[in-house]
Design a protein around this motif. Structure first.
Motif, PDB file in Angstrom:
ATOM      1  N   LEU A 391      48.166  37.389  38.494  1.00 22.67           N
ATOM      2  CA  LEU A 391      46.914  36.207  38.780  1.00 22.67           C
ATOM      3  C   LEU A 391      47.143  36.019  40.511  1.00 22.67           C
ATOM      4  O   LEU A 391      45.918  35.096  40.618  1.00 22.67           O
ATOM      5  N   SER A 392      48.204  35.851  40.531  1.00 25.59           N
ATOM      6  CA  SER A 392      48.353  35.042  42.128  1.00 25.59           C
ATOM      7  C   SER A 392      48.323  36.323  43.564  1.00 25.59           C
ATOM      8  O   SER A 392      48.014  35.872  44.235  1.00 25.59           O
ATOM      9  N   ASN A 394      45.653  38.750  42.416  1.00 26.21           N
ATOM     10  CA  ASN A 394      43.875  39.556  41.843  1.00 26.21           C
ATOM     11  C   ASN A 394      43.166  38.479  42.472  1.00 26.21           C
ATOM     12  O   ASN A 394      43.057  37.239  42.316  1.00 26.21           O
ATOM     13  N   THR A 395      41.760  38.539  43.091  1.00 19.01           N
ATOM     14  CA  THR A 395      40.808  37.769  43.594  1.00 19.01           C
ATOM     15  C   THR A 395      39.557  38.708  43.287  1.00 19.01           C
ATOM     16  O   THR A 395      38.795  38.026  43.478  1.00 19.01           O
ATOM     17  N   THR A 418      50.148  29.272  36.741  1.00 24.83           N
ATOM     18  CA  THR A 418      49.986  30.098  37.454  1.00 24.83           C
ATOM     19  C   THR A 418      48.928  29.956  38.426  1.00 24.83           C
ATOM     20  O   THR A 418      48.303  29.815  39.302  1.00 24.83           O
ATOM     21  N   CYS A 419      47.489  29.376  37.653  1.00 25.12           N
ATOM     22  CA  CYS A 419      45.899  28.711  37.629  1.00 25.12           C
ATOM     23  C   CYS A 419      46.089  27.587  38.870  1.00 25.12           C
ATOM     24  O   CYS A 419      44.647  28.039  39.786  1.00 25.12           O
ATOM     25  N   ASN A 422      45.248  30.546  41.816  1.00 29.16           N
ATOM     26  CA  ASN A 422      44.535  31.435  41.421  1.00 29.16           C
ATOM     27  C   ASN A 422      42.854  30.428  40.819  1.00 29.16           C
ATOM     28  O   ASN A 422      43.329  29.439  40.830  1.00 29.16           O
TER      29      ASN A 422
END
Length: 498
Positions: A391-392, A394-395, A418-419, A422
Protein backbone atom coordinates in the motif's frame (compact mmCIF):
# COMPACT_ATOMS: atom_id res chain seq x y z
CA UNK A 1 -72.56 12.67 -21.19
CA UNK A 2 -71.60 9.09 -21.93
CA UNK A 3 -67.94 8.40 -22.67
CA UNK A 4 -69.07 6.21 -25.58
CA UNK A 5 -70.14 9.28 -27.55
CA UNK A 6 -67.45 10.27 -30.07
CA UNK A 7 -67.05 13.88 -28.96
CA UNK A 8 -66.81 12.70 -25.35
CA UNK A 9 -64.06 10.23 -26.28
CA UNK A 10 -61.89 13.00 -27.73
CA UNK A 11 -62.55 15.28 -24.76
CA UNK A 12 -61.86 12.54 -22.22
CA UNK A 13 -58.62 11.49 -23.97
CA UNK A 14 -57.45 15.09 -23.91
CA UNK A 15 -57.99 15.27 -20.15
CA UNK A 16 -57.29 11.78 -18.84
CA UNK A 17 -55.01 9.91 -21.27
CA UNK A 18 -51.77 10.04 -19.28
CA UNK A 19 -49.82 7.79 -16.93
CA UNK A 20 -51.37 7.59 -13.50
CA UNK A 21 -54.88 8.45 -14.64
CA UNK A 22 -57.57 6.19 -13.21
CA UNK A 23 -59.35 6.21 -16.58
CA UNK A 24 -56.43 5.21 -18.81
CA UNK A 25 -57.23 1.48 -18.71
CA UNK A 26 -60.76 2.19 -19.96
CA UNK A 27 -59.78 3.66 -23.32
CA UNK A 28 -58.85 0.41 -25.14
CA UNK A 29 -62.35 -0.97 -24.48
CA UNK A 30 -63.98 2.34 -25.47
CA UNK A 31 -62.11 2.50 -28.78
CA UNK A 32 -63.20 -1.06 -29.50
CA UNK A 33 -66.82 0.01 -29.21
CA UNK A 34 -66.75 3.43 -30.87
CA UNK A 35 -66.76 3.28 -34.68
CA UNK A 36 -67.85 6.81 -35.60
CA UNK A 37 -65.01 8.68 -33.96
CA UNK A 38 -62.95 11.07 -36.10
CA UNK A 39 -59.88 8.97 -36.92
CA UNK A 40 -57.53 11.84 -37.77
CA UNK A 41 -58.38 13.86 -34.69
CA UNK A 42 -58.11 10.84 -32.40
CA UNK A 43 -54.75 9.81 -33.84
CA UNK A 44 -53.46 13.35 -33.42
CA UNK A 45 -54.53 13.37 -29.77
CA UNK A 46 -52.76 10.06 -29.12
CA UNK A 47 -49.62 11.30 -30.86
CA UNK A 48 -49.50 14.52 -28.87
CA UNK A 49 -50.02 12.69 -25.57
CA UNK A 50 -47.20 10.31 -26.46
CA UNK A 51 -44.82 13.09 -27.49
CA UNK A 52 -45.59 15.17 -24.39
CA UNK A 53 -44.89 12.13 -22.20
CA UNK A 54 -41.33 12.12 -23.65
CA UNK A 55 -42.20 8.97 -25.62
CA UNK A 56 -43.08 7.01 -22.49
CA UNK A 57 -42.70 3.22 -22.92
CA UNK A 58 -45.66 2.45 -20.68
CA UNK A 59 -47.95 4.96 -22.40
CA UNK A 60 -47.01 3.53 -25.78
CA UNK A 61 -48.05 0.06 -24.59
CA UNK A 62 -51.50 1.41 -23.71
CA UNK A 63 -51.78 3.17 -27.06
CA UNK A 64 -50.95 -0.04 -28.93
CA UNK A 65 -53.66 -1.78 -26.89
CA UNK A 66 -56.12 0.93 -27.99
CA UNK A 67 -55.16 0.57 -31.65
CA UNK A 68 -55.54 -3.19 -31.50
CA UNK A 69 -59.02 -2.96 -29.98
CA UNK A 70 -60.08 -0.36 -32.57
CA UNK A 71 -58.91 -2.65 -35.44
CA UNK A 72 -58.66 0.43 -37.65
CA UNK A 73 -55.69 0.33 -40.04
CA UNK A 74 -56.17 4.00 -40.95
CA UNK A 75 -55.87 4.92 -37.27
CA UNK A 76 -52.66 2.86 -37.02
CA UNK A 77 -51.24 4.58 -40.09
CA UNK A 78 -52.07 8.00 -38.68
CA UNK A 79 -50.43 7.21 -35.37
CA UNK A 80 -47.48 5.55 -37.10
CA UNK A 81 -46.38 8.95 -38.36
CA UNK A 82 -45.25 9.77 -34.83
CA UNK A 83 -42.16 7.67 -35.55
CA UNK A 84 -41.38 9.37 -38.86
CA UNK A 85 -38.74 11.62 -37.29
CA UNK A 86 -36.65 9.15 -35.28
CA UNK A 87 -37.89 5.90 -36.85
CA UNK A 88 -37.43 4.14 -33.52
CA UNK A 89 -39.93 2.34 -31.34
CA UNK A 90 -38.98 1.10 -27.89
CA UNK A 91 -41.63 -1.32 -26.67
CA UNK A 92 -41.77 -1.96 -22.92
CA UNK A 93 -43.97 -5.03 -23.22
CA UNK A 94 -43.98 -8.18 -21.14
CA UNK A 95 -47.04 -10.34 -21.75
CA UNK A 96 -48.07 -12.35 -24.81
CA UNK A 97 -51.07 -10.04 -25.28
CA UNK A 98 -48.84 -6.99 -25.42
CA UNK A 99 -46.70 -8.71 -28.06
CA UNK A 100 -49.86 -9.36 -30.06
CA UNK A 101 -50.82 -5.65 -29.89
CA UNK A 102 -47.32 -4.58 -30.94
CA UNK A 103 -47.10 -7.07 -33.80
CA UNK A 104 -50.50 -5.97 -35.16
CA UNK A 105 -49.46 -2.31 -35.13
CA UNK A 106 -46.10 -2.98 -36.80
CA UNK A 107 -47.75 -5.02 -39.56
CA UNK A 108 -50.31 -2.35 -40.58
CA UNK A 109 -48.87 1.02 -39.54
CA UNK A 110 -47.50 1.67 -43.03
CA UNK A 111 -44.23 3.24 -41.86
CA UNK A 112 -41.50 3.06 -44.46
CA UNK A 113 -38.80 2.22 -41.94
CA UNK A 114 -38.89 1.27 -38.27
CA UNK A 115 -36.20 0.44 -35.75
CA UNK A 116 -37.97 -1.60 -33.07
CA UNK A 117 -36.44 -2.39 -29.67
CA UNK A 118 -37.88 -5.06 -27.35
CA UNK A 119 -36.19 -4.58 -23.95
CA UNK A 120 -38.14 -7.34 -22.22
CA UNK A 121 -37.40 -11.06 -22.37
CA UNK A 122 -38.64 -12.70 -25.57
CA UNK A 123 -39.64 -16.39 -25.59
CA UNK A 124 -40.88 -18.96 -28.11
CA UNK A 125 -44.56 -18.02 -27.89
CA UNK A 126 -43.84 -14.34 -28.44
CA UNK A 127 -41.74 -15.14 -31.50
CA UNK A 128 -44.73 -17.06 -32.87
CA UNK A 129 -46.97 -14.01 -32.34
CA UNK A 130 -44.49 -11.78 -34.16
CA UNK A 131 -44.26 -14.28 -37.00
CA UNK A 132 -48.05 -14.44 -37.39
CA UNK A 133 -48.27 -10.71 -38.11
CA UNK A 134 -44.91 -9.79 -39.59
CA UNK A 135 -44.22 -12.38 -42.27
CA UNK A 136 -46.02 -10.37 -44.96
CA UNK A 137 -45.64 -6.76 -43.86
CA UNK A 138 -44.15 -4.30 -46.37
CA UNK A 139 -42.48 -2.13 -43.75
CA UNK A 140 -38.68 -2.15 -43.65
CA UNK A 141 -38.01 -3.19 -40.07
CA UNK A 142 -34.92 -3.45 -37.93
CA UNK A 143 -35.43 -5.47 -34.75
CA UNK A 144 -33.39 -5.03 -31.57
CA UNK A 145 -33.98 -7.60 -28.83
CA UNK A 146 -32.31 -7.12 -25.45
CA UNK A 147 -33.03 -10.67 -24.29
CA UNK A 148 -34.16 -13.72 -26.25
CA UNK A 149 -34.62 -17.14 -24.67
CA UNK A 150 -35.34 -19.84 -27.26
CA UNK A 151 -35.74 -23.59 -27.46
CA UNK A 152 -35.43 -25.62 -30.65
CA UNK A 153 -39.03 -24.74 -31.49
CA UNK A 154 -38.32 -21.03 -31.10
CA UNK A 155 -35.26 -21.20 -33.34
CA UNK A 156 -37.37 -22.83 -36.08
CA UNK A 157 -39.95 -20.04 -35.75
CA UNK A 158 -37.17 -17.46 -36.05
CA UNK A 159 -35.93 -19.17 -39.21
CA UNK A 160 -39.47 -19.07 -40.69
CA UNK A 161 -39.80 -15.35 -39.93
CA UNK A 162 -36.48 -14.59 -41.58
CA UNK A 163 -37.38 -16.69 -44.63
CA UNK A 164 -40.69 -14.83 -45.15
CA UNK A 165 -39.66 -11.35 -44.03
CA UNK A 166 -37.97 -9.90 -47.10
CA UNK A 167 -38.15 -6.37 -45.71
CA UNK A 168 -36.19 -7.10 -42.56
CA UNK A 169 -33.29 -4.65 -42.57
CA UNK A 170 -31.47 -6.16 -39.60
CA UNK A 171 -31.99 -8.27 -36.52
CA UNK A 172 -29.84 -7.46 -33.49
CA UNK A 173 -30.12 -9.64 -30.40
CA UNK A 174 -28.15 -8.23 -27.50
CA UNK A 175 -28.42 -11.38 -25.41
CA UNK A 176 -29.44 -14.71 -26.89
CA UNK A 177 -30.07 -17.43 -24.30
CA UNK A 178 -30.22 -21.01 -25.59
CA UNK A 179 -31.24 -23.73 -23.13
CA UNK A 180 -31.92 -26.70 -25.40
CA UNK A 181 -29.04 -28.79 -26.80
CA UNK A 182 -30.50 -29.47 -30.24
CA UNK A 183 -30.92 -25.82 -31.12
CA UNK A 184 -27.32 -24.63 -30.66
CA UNK A 185 -26.30 -25.78 -34.15
CA UNK A 186 -29.62 -24.63 -35.57
CA UNK A 187 -29.01 -21.24 -33.97
CA UNK A 188 -25.54 -20.96 -35.50
CA UNK A 189 -26.79 -22.03 -38.94
CA UNK A 190 -29.67 -19.52 -38.83
CA UNK A 191 -27.48 -16.64 -37.69
CA UNK A 192 -24.83 -17.32 -40.34
CA UNK A 193 -27.42 -17.93 -43.08
CA UNK A 194 -28.99 -14.50 -42.67
CA UNK A 195 -25.86 -12.73 -41.36
CA UNK A 196 -27.75 -11.51 -38.30
CA UNK A 197 -26.26 -8.96 -35.95
CA UNK A 198 -25.83 -10.72 -32.62
CA UNK A 199 -23.85 -9.06 -29.82
CA UNK A 200 -24.24 -11.48 -26.90
CA UNK A 201 -24.82 -15.24 -26.91
CA UNK A 202 -25.55 -16.93 -23.61
CA UNK A 203 -25.79 -20.71 -23.62
CA UNK A 204 -27.25 -22.05 -20.38
CA UNK A 205 -28.68 -25.36 -19.24
CA UNK A 206 -27.64 -28.73 -17.86
CA UNK A 207 -26.81 -30.50 -21.11
CA UNK A 208 -23.42 -31.43 -22.53
CA UNK A 209 -22.46 -29.50 -25.64
CA UNK A 210 -21.11 -31.71 -28.40
CA UNK A 211 -18.05 -31.20 -30.58
CA UNK A 212 -20.36 -30.40 -33.50
CA UNK A 213 -21.98 -27.59 -31.51
CA UNK A 214 -18.60 -26.16 -30.48
CA UNK A 215 -17.47 -26.34 -34.11
CA UNK A 216 -20.62 -24.43 -35.12
CA UNK A 217 -19.90 -21.74 -32.52
CA UNK A 218 -16.38 -21.42 -33.87
CA UNK A 219 -17.66 -20.90 -37.40
CA UNK A 220 -20.19 -18.36 -36.12
CA UNK A 221 -17.48 -16.28 -34.41
CA UNK A 222 -15.40 -16.14 -37.58
CA UNK A 223 -18.26 -15.53 -40.05
CA UNK A 224 -20.45 -13.18 -38.04
CA UNK A 225 -17.79 -10.73 -36.76
CA UNK A 226 -20.27 -9.01 -34.44
CA UNK A 227 -20.40 -11.22 -31.31
CA UNK A 228 -18.90 -9.28 -28.42
CA UNK A 229 -19.91 -11.56 -25.56
CA UNK A 230 -20.02 -15.37 -25.45
CA UNK A 231 -21.08 -16.97 -22.17
CA UNK A 232 -21.26 -20.75 -21.96
CA UNK A 233 -22.65 -21.73 -18.57
CA UNK A 234 -23.85 -25.21 -19.51
CA UNK A 235 -22.86 -27.71 -16.83
CA UNK A 236 -21.26 -30.00 -17.67
CA UNK A 237 -19.97 -28.70 -21.01
CA UNK A 238 -17.86 -30.48 -23.59
CA UNK A 239 -14.14 -29.94 -23.02
CA UNK A 240 -12.74 -26.99 -24.94
CA UNK A 241 -9.99 -29.11 -26.48
CA UNK A 242 -12.56 -31.29 -28.28
CA UNK A 243 -12.93 -28.61 -30.97
CA UNK A 244 -9.88 -27.16 -32.69
CA UNK A 245 -12.06 -24.84 -34.79
CA UNK A 246 -13.63 -23.32 -31.66
CA UNK A 247 -10.30 -22.65 -29.92
CA UNK A 248 -8.80 -21.30 -33.18
CA UNK A 249 -11.78 -18.97 -33.56
CA UNK A 250 -11.22 -17.65 -30.02
CA UNK A 251 -7.61 -16.92 -30.95
CA UNK A 252 -8.45 -15.18 -34.23
CA UNK A 253 -11.70 -13.31 -33.46
CA UNK A 254 -11.44 -9.52 -33.55
CA UNK A 255 -14.87 -8.75 -32.07
CA UNK A 256 -15.14 -10.86 -28.90
CA UNK A 257 -14.74 -8.73 -25.77
CA UNK A 258 -16.16 -11.03 -23.07
CA UNK A 259 -15.82 -14.79 -22.73
CA UNK A 260 -17.17 -17.05 -19.99
CA UNK A 261 -16.40 -20.73 -19.85
CA UNK A 262 -15.42 -23.61 -17.57
CA UNK A 263 -12.02 -25.30 -17.34
CA UNK A 264 -12.42 -29.06 -17.03
CA UNK A 265 -8.94 -30.38 -17.77
CA UNK A 266 -5.25 -29.52 -17.76
CA UNK A 267 -5.35 -29.17 -21.54
CA UNK A 268 -8.31 -26.76 -21.29
CA UNK A 269 -6.26 -24.52 -19.00
CA UNK A 270 -3.29 -24.71 -21.35
CA UNK A 271 -5.50 -23.82 -24.31
CA UNK A 272 -7.05 -20.80 -22.55
CA UNK A 273 -3.50 -19.66 -21.77
CA UNK A 274 -2.65 -20.00 -25.46
CA UNK A 275 -5.77 -18.06 -26.47
CA UNK A 276 -4.87 -15.24 -24.06
CA UNK A 277 -1.43 -14.96 -25.61
CA UNK A 278 -2.87 -14.64 -29.15
CA UNK A 279 -6.27 -12.93 -28.83
CA UNK A 280 -6.18 -9.16 -29.36
CA UNK A 281 -9.76 -8.18 -28.53
CA UNK A 282 -10.78 -9.94 -25.28
CA UNK A 283 -11.35 -7.59 -22.32
CA UNK A 284 -13.32 -9.72 -19.83
CA UNK A 285 -12.60 -13.34 -18.92
CA UNK A 286 -14.81 -15.22 -16.49
CA UNK A 287 -13.90 -18.77 -15.57
CA UNK A 288 -17.06 -20.02 -13.86
CA UNK A 289 -15.91 -23.55 -13.11
CA UNK A 290 -12.34 -24.73 -12.55
CA UNK A 291 -12.09 -28.41 -11.65
CA UNK A 292 -8.57 -28.02 -10.29
CA UNK A 293 -7.12 -24.69 -9.18
CA UNK A 294 -3.70 -25.77 -10.50
CA UNK A 295 -5.17 -25.01 -13.93
CA UNK A 296 -5.37 -21.33 -12.95
CA UNK A 297 -1.58 -21.09 -12.88
CA UNK A 298 -1.50 -21.66 -16.64
CA UNK A 299 -4.19 -19.02 -17.20
CA UNK A 300 -2.14 -16.46 -15.27
CA UNK A 301 0.87 -17.37 -17.37
CA UNK A 302 -1.21 -16.42 -20.41
CA UNK A 303 -2.44 -13.23 -18.73
CA UNK A 304 1.15 -12.19 -18.05
CA UNK A 305 1.71 -11.53 -21.75
CA UNK A 306 -1.86 -10.47 -22.61
CA UNK A 307 -2.35 -6.77 -23.38
CA UNK A 308 -6.14 -6.42 -23.60
CA UNK A 309 -7.91 -8.25 -20.74
CA UNK A 310 -8.95 -5.81 -18.02
CA UNK A 311 -11.36 -7.97 -15.98
CA UNK A 312 -10.67 -11.47 -14.70
CA UNK A 313 -12.96 -13.49 -12.42
CA UNK A 314 -12.44 -17.11 -11.46
CA UNK A 315 -14.60 -19.57 -9.52
CA UNK A 316 -12.87 -22.86 -8.70
CA UNK A 317 -15.24 -25.82 -8.40
CA UNK A 318 -14.04 -26.66 -4.90
CA UNK A 319 -12.44 -24.61 -2.17
CA UNK A 320 -8.68 -24.97 -2.11
CA UNK A 321 -5.87 -23.65 0.02
CA UNK A 322 -2.11 -23.20 0.24
CA UNK A 323 -1.21 -23.51 -3.43
CA UNK A 324 2.23 -21.89 -3.59
CA UNK A 325 2.41 -22.05 -7.39
CA UNK A 326 -0.85 -20.11 -7.79
CA UNK A 327 0.44 -17.26 -5.63
CA UNK A 328 3.68 -17.12 -7.57
CA UNK A 329 1.84 -17.14 -10.92
CA UNK A 330 -0.36 -14.25 -9.81
CA UNK A 331 2.71 -12.37 -8.55
CA UNK A 332 4.36 -12.73 -11.96
CA UNK A 333 1.17 -11.78 -13.79
CA UNK A 334 0.37 -8.57 -11.90
CA UNK A 335 4.01 -7.54 -11.95
CA UNK A 336 4.20 -7.72 -15.77
CA UNK A 337 0.60 -7.29 -17.01
CA UNK A 338 -0.17 -3.71 -18.07
CA UNK A 339 -3.91 -4.02 -18.77
CA UNK A 340 -5.59 -5.93 -15.91
CA UNK A 341 -7.71 -3.69 -13.66
CA UNK A 342 -10.06 -6.16 -11.90
CA UNK A 343 -9.06 -9.43 -10.26
CA UNK A 344 -11.68 -11.40 -8.30
CA UNK A 345 -11.83 -15.02 -7.14
CA UNK A 346 -15.42 -15.04 -5.81
CA UNK A 347 -14.39 -16.33 -2.36
CA UNK A 348 -13.35 -19.65 -3.84
CA UNK A 349 -9.69 -19.69 -2.80
CA UNK A 350 -8.52 -19.95 0.79
CA UNK A 351 -5.45 -17.75 0.52
CA UNK A 352 -2.54 -18.63 2.78
CA UNK A 353 -0.28 -16.01 4.33
CA UNK A 354 2.51 -16.84 1.86
CA UNK A 355 0.15 -16.42 -1.10
CA UNK A 356 -0.94 -13.01 0.20
CA UNK A 357 2.73 -12.04 0.43
CA UNK A 358 3.37 -13.17 -3.16
CA UNK A 359 0.43 -11.18 -4.51
CA UNK A 360 1.48 -8.07 -2.58
CA UNK A 361 5.02 -8.39 -3.92
CA UNK A 362 3.70 -8.32 -7.46
CA UNK A 363 1.51 -5.31 -6.67
CA UNK A 364 4.45 -3.25 -5.43
CA UNK A 365 5.47 -2.46 -9.01
CA UNK A 366 2.01 -2.71 -10.62
CA UNK A 367 0.40 0.53 -11.81
CA UNK A 368 -2.76 -0.74 -13.53
CA UNK A 369 -4.74 -3.00 -11.15
CA UNK A 370 -7.61 -1.05 -9.63
CA UNK A 371 -9.67 -3.74 -7.84
CA UNK A 372 -8.38 -6.82 -6.04
CA UNK A 373 -10.61 -9.28 -4.17
CA UNK A 374 -8.77 -12.08 -2.36
CA UNK A 375 -11.39 -12.54 0.35
CA UNK A 376 -10.95 -15.66 2.42
CA UNK A 377 -7.29 -15.03 3.23
CA UNK A 378 -5.17 -15.56 6.33
CA UNK A 379 -3.58 -12.34 7.57
CA UNK A 380 -0.82 -12.91 10.10
CA UNK A 381 1.92 -10.38 10.91
CA UNK A 382 3.99 -11.42 7.87
CA UNK A 383 1.05 -10.99 5.51
CA UNK A 384 0.02 -7.75 7.22
CA UNK A 385 3.54 -6.34 6.72
CA UNK A 386 3.40 -7.33 3.04
CA UNK A 387 0.04 -5.55 2.62
CA UNK A 388 1.40 -2.43 4.34
CA UNK A 389 4.52 -2.30 2.14
CA UNK A 390 2.40 -2.81 -0.96
CA UNK A 391 0.00 0.00 0.00
CA UNK A 392 2.91 2.35 0.61
CA UNK A 393 4.36 1.68 -2.87
CA UNK A 394 1.37 0.91 -5.12
CA UNK A 395 -0.19 3.89 -6.91
CA UNK A 396 -3.12 2.30 -8.77
CA UNK A 397 -5.16 0.15 -6.37
CA UNK A 398 -8.49 1.73 -5.43
CA UNK A 399 -10.50 -1.21 -4.05
CA UNK A 400 -8.95 -3.89 -1.83
CA UNK A 401 -11.15 -6.66 -0.45
CA UNK A 402 -9.31 -8.89 2.02
CA UNK A 403 -12.22 -10.08 4.19
CA UNK A 404 -9.94 -12.46 6.08
CA UNK A 405 -10.71 -15.85 7.54
CA UNK A 406 -8.29 -14.98 10.31
CA UNK A 407 -6.77 -11.65 11.34
CA UNK A 408 -5.89 -10.27 14.77
CA UNK A 409 -6.65 -6.70 15.73
CA UNK A 410 -2.97 -5.45 15.61
CA UNK A 411 -2.71 -6.56 11.96
CA UNK A 412 -5.92 -4.69 11.08
CA UNK A 413 -4.64 -1.58 12.88
CA UNK A 414 -1.34 -1.71 10.98
CA UNK A 415 -3.10 -1.96 7.60
CA UNK A 416 -5.43 0.94 8.36
CA UNK A 417 -2.52 3.03 9.67
CA UNK A 418 -0.67 2.60 6.35
CA UNK A 419 -3.55 4.40 4.62
CA UNK A 420 -2.12 7.62 6.09
CA UNK A 421 0.53 7.49 3.38
CA UNK A 422 -1.51 5.74 0.66
CA UNK A 423 -3.67 8.24 -1.23
CA UNK A 424 -5.21 6.13 -4.00
CA UNK A 425 -7.22 3.51 -2.06
CA UNK A 426 -10.95 4.28 -1.93
CA UNK A 427 -12.41 1.08 -0.41
CA UNK A 428 -10.71 -1.22 2.11
CA UNK A 429 -12.77 -4.19 3.31
CA UNK A 430 -11.57 -6.08 6.39
CA UNK A 431 -14.73 -7.98 7.25
CA UNK A 432 -14.13 -11.38 8.76
CA UNK A 433 -15.33 -14.14 6.44
CA UNK A 434 -16.71 -17.36 7.88
CA UNK A 435 -16.19 -20.37 5.59
CA UNK A 436 -18.64 -22.50 7.55
CA UNK A 437 -21.57 -20.14 7.22
CA UNK A 438 -20.48 -18.49 3.99
CA UNK A 439 -21.21 -15.06 5.36
CA UNK A 440 -19.31 -12.00 6.50
CA UNK A 441 -19.17 -11.26 10.21
CA UNK A 442 -17.70 -8.34 12.10
CA UNK A 443 -14.01 -8.39 12.93
CA UNK A 444 -14.24 -6.24 16.01
CA UNK A 445 -16.78 -3.96 17.59
CA UNK A 446 -16.48 -0.18 17.68
CA UNK A 447 -13.00 0.66 18.88
CA UNK A 448 -11.84 4.12 19.98
CA UNK A 449 -8.26 3.61 18.79
CA UNK A 450 -9.37 2.54 15.32
CA UNK A 451 -11.96 5.32 15.14
CA UNK A 452 -9.28 7.83 16.05
CA UNK A 453 -6.93 6.38 13.45
CA UNK A 454 -9.61 6.56 10.76
CA UNK A 455 -10.23 10.20 11.66
CA UNK A 456 -6.54 10.89 11.15
CA UNK A 457 -6.56 9.10 7.79
CA UNK A 458 -9.54 11.09 6.58
CA UNK A 459 -8.10 14.40 7.80
CA UNK A 460 -4.81 13.64 6.07
CA UNK A 461 -6.62 12.90 2.83
CA UNK A 462 -8.73 16.03 3.05
CA UNK A 463 -5.59 18.11 3.53
CA UNK A 464 -4.09 16.50 0.44
CA UNK A 465 -7.40 16.83 -1.46
CA UNK A 466 -7.50 13.06 -1.97
CA UNK A 467 -10.61 10.79 -1.99
CA UNK A 468 -12.06 9.78 1.39
CA UNK A 469 -11.30 6.16 2.33
CA UNK A 470 -14.22 3.82 2.95
CA UNK A 471 -13.18 1.16 5.47
CA UNK A 472 -15.66 -1.72 5.77
CA UNK A 473 -15.26 -3.59 9.06
CA UNK A 474 -18.71 -3.49 10.61
CA UNK A 475 -21.33 -6.25 10.70
CA UNK A 476 -22.44 -6.43 7.08
CA UNK A 477 -23.74 -9.19 4.83
CA UNK A 478 -22.02 -10.43 1.69
CA UNK A 479 -24.70 -8.88 -0.53
CA UNK A 480 -24.08 -5.50 1.05
CA UNK A 481 -20.36 -5.81 0.40
CA UNK A 482 -20.88 -6.71 -3.25
CA UNK A 483 -23.31 -3.79 -3.56
CA UNK A 484 -20.58 -1.59 -2.15
CA UNK A 485 -18.32 -2.73 -4.99
CA UNK A 486 -20.86 -1.77 -7.63
CA UNK A 487 -21.71 1.56 -6.02
CA UNK A 488 -18.05 2.46 -5.79
CA UNK A 489 -16.86 1.45 -9.25
CA UNK A 490 -17.23 4.67 -11.24
CA UNK A 491 -14.16 4.04 -13.32
CA UNK A 492 -15.12 0.96 -15.30
CA UNK A 493 -17.92 -0.53 -17.33
CA UNK A 494 -18.98 -3.73 -15.59
CA UNK A 495 -19.58 -6.23 -18.43
CA UNK A 496 -18.88 -9.19 -16.20
CA UNK A 497 -21.91 -8.65 -13.96
CA UNK A 498 -25.33 -9.87 -15.08
Amino acid sequence: MSILESNSVEDTIDKHFHEGSYLINVFPFVLGLVSTVNVGCLAELLKQKFIKSDRSDMLLSTILYCLFEAQDEMLCCEFGQVFSEKNDVKLAIRSDLEYRYAAYFLSVCGCKCLNVTFPSLLRDTQFELLGHYLCNTSTDISFNFDNVRLSEKGMKVLDEILTCQHNLCSLKISRLIINSPNCVKLMCDTICKYNLSIITIWLSGTYTMSKVELDSLGCLLIILKSVECLCITCSPVQSLISSDSFSNALCDTKSLKQFEFGIYSYDDGKMISNILSQNSSLKTLRINYVENTDYLTMIFDGLSSNKTVTWFTASPATRVSDLIMLGQSIEKCIAHNQSLTWLDFNLKVMWSSSQVCSICTGLQSNNTLVTLDISGCYIDKTASDAVCIMLSLNTSLQHLFLNPVHMEKPEAVAIIDTCNTNTTLVVLSLLKWSYKWRAFKFVFSTDQKIDHMLDQVQKSRQDKKKPILKVIWENLENTVVKKEILNTLKFINTPGIY
